[in-house]
Design an enzyme around this catalytic site. Structure first.
Site, short mmCIF file in Angstrom:
data_model
loop_
_atom_site.label_atom_id
_atom_site.label_comp_id
_atom_site.label_asym_id
_atom_site.label_seq_id
_atom_site.Cartn_x
_atom_site.Cartn_y
_atom_site.Cartn_z
N GLY A 82 9.32 -11.07 -2.47
CA GLY A 82 9.07 -10.63 -1.09
C GLY A 82 7.65 -10.76 -0.61
O GLY A 82 7.12 -9.85 0.02
N VAL A 131 0.83 -1.20 0.00
CA VAL A 131 0.00 0.00 0.00
C VAL A 131 0.87 1.26 0.00
O VAL A 131 0.36 2.36 -0.16
CB VAL A 131 -0.99 -0.02 1.19
N HIS A 189 -4.18 -4.19 -3.24
CA HIS A 189 -4.70 -4.06 -1.87
C HIS A 189 -4.91 -2.60 -1.46
O HIS A 189 -5.03 -2.32 -0.27
CB HIS A 189 -3.78 -4.78 -0.88
#
Ligand SMILES: NC(=O)c1ccc[n+]([C@@H]2O[C@H](COP(=O)([O-])OP(=O)(O)OC[C@H]3O[C@@H](n4cnc5c(N)ncnc54)[C@H](O)[C@@H]3O)[C@@H](O)[C@H]2O)c1
Ligand SMILES: [Zn+2]
Length: 238
Positions: free
Chosen positions: A182, A97, A113
């Site tokens: 990641g 985000v 997201h």
């Protein structure tokens, strides 16, 4: 060993919290399911927003303050460089985000997201999300929508549907190389992307310091920190 990018390749990249770790932003599962000391299962839900909007805004205000202090690291920059080297054949989907990818120069990206730097109407009146980087000290300060309802963070909470899924599915279906960087492989549907890519016949590579939960779905894994592995990893072929 570098990853060759062939002239016919279309690259789909999925990144998670790990790519921003070296920028000083804590990952989410780093300490027993806490995100920066908060139990996110009590915060990142529509129910929490309903019951305790002050706590939700306290958490996201802190994330905004942290995000503003952070800077892109060599991993974000390596992806922006790759995009510049294969124009029209690169797509980035981030679960993050923060806005470190855009600040590094990435252009063709979606935040599945949501985005810390935006807010939207909590009543879903139809107004689009607005840019909002404000760090609110109390709930009273939180800005209101034109309809009068309080704004909420433009974040996809648990139980809510990720953004831009149709576009993401289309991009996966036509990709020939998927890079996943990641992310722990815990959060769905993002953890399924590697399976969709394999079904479409793509090579799939994971990059991170430890194997993700869905490690066996990848054709290759490169162990290491994103900021150390990515610079110089891609060999764009003419
Ligand atoms: N920066 C952000 O925007 C941020 C930060 C934390 C959480 N989140 C949110 O929480 C969810 C977390 O899921 P997730 O799978 O992305 O994260 P996660 O916290 O579940 O997993 C982080 C992953 O990053 C890896 N990692 C740690 N350091 C790394 C490094 N230097 N280089 C590469 N990899 C490294 C870990 O091995 C782990 O697999 C996301 O959906 C996201 O929306 C966002
Ligand atoms: Zn509204």
């Amino acid at each position: 060993m570098p990853i060759p990018i062939h002239p016919a390749d279309r690259v789909f990249v999925l990144t998670g919290a790990g790519i921003s770790a070296e920028s000083g932003l804590p990952t989410f599962r780093a300490s027993d399911g806490l995100w920066a000391g908060y139990n996110i299962e009590e915060i990142c839900t529509p129910q929490a927003l309903e019951r305790n909007p002050a706590l939700v805004w306290e958490f996201y205000s802190k994330r905004r303050a942290d995000g503003a202090k952070a800077a892109p690291n060599p991993a974000h920059i390596a992806l922006a460089d790759l995009e510049a080297g294969i124009p029209g054949r690169f797509f980035l989907c981030t679960q993050n985000v923060d806005d470190l990818h855009e600040r590094a120069g990435s252009r063709n990206l979606v935040h599945m997201h949501g985005e810390l730097a935006k807010s939207r109407c909590s009543r879903q009146c139809g107004q689009p999300p607005v840019e909002d980087r404000q760090v609110y000290a109390s709930l009273d300060e939180v800005a209101r929508c034109t309809c009068g309802a309080r704004l909420r963070p433009h974040i996809v909470f648990f139980g809510e549907i990720p953004l831009e899924m149709e576009r993401i599915q289309r991009e996966i279906a036509r990709s020939t190389l998927m890079l996943v960087i990641g992310t722990s492989g815990n959060v769905y549907p993002a953890a399924s992307f590697v399976h969709w890519a394999r079904q479409a016949g793509a090579r799939t590579v994971y990059i991170g310091p430890e194997p993700p939960l869905n490690a066996n779905a990848f054709s290759q894994a490169i162990e290491g920190k994103a900021g150390e592995v990515l610079p110089g990893l891609f060999q764009v072929q003419a």
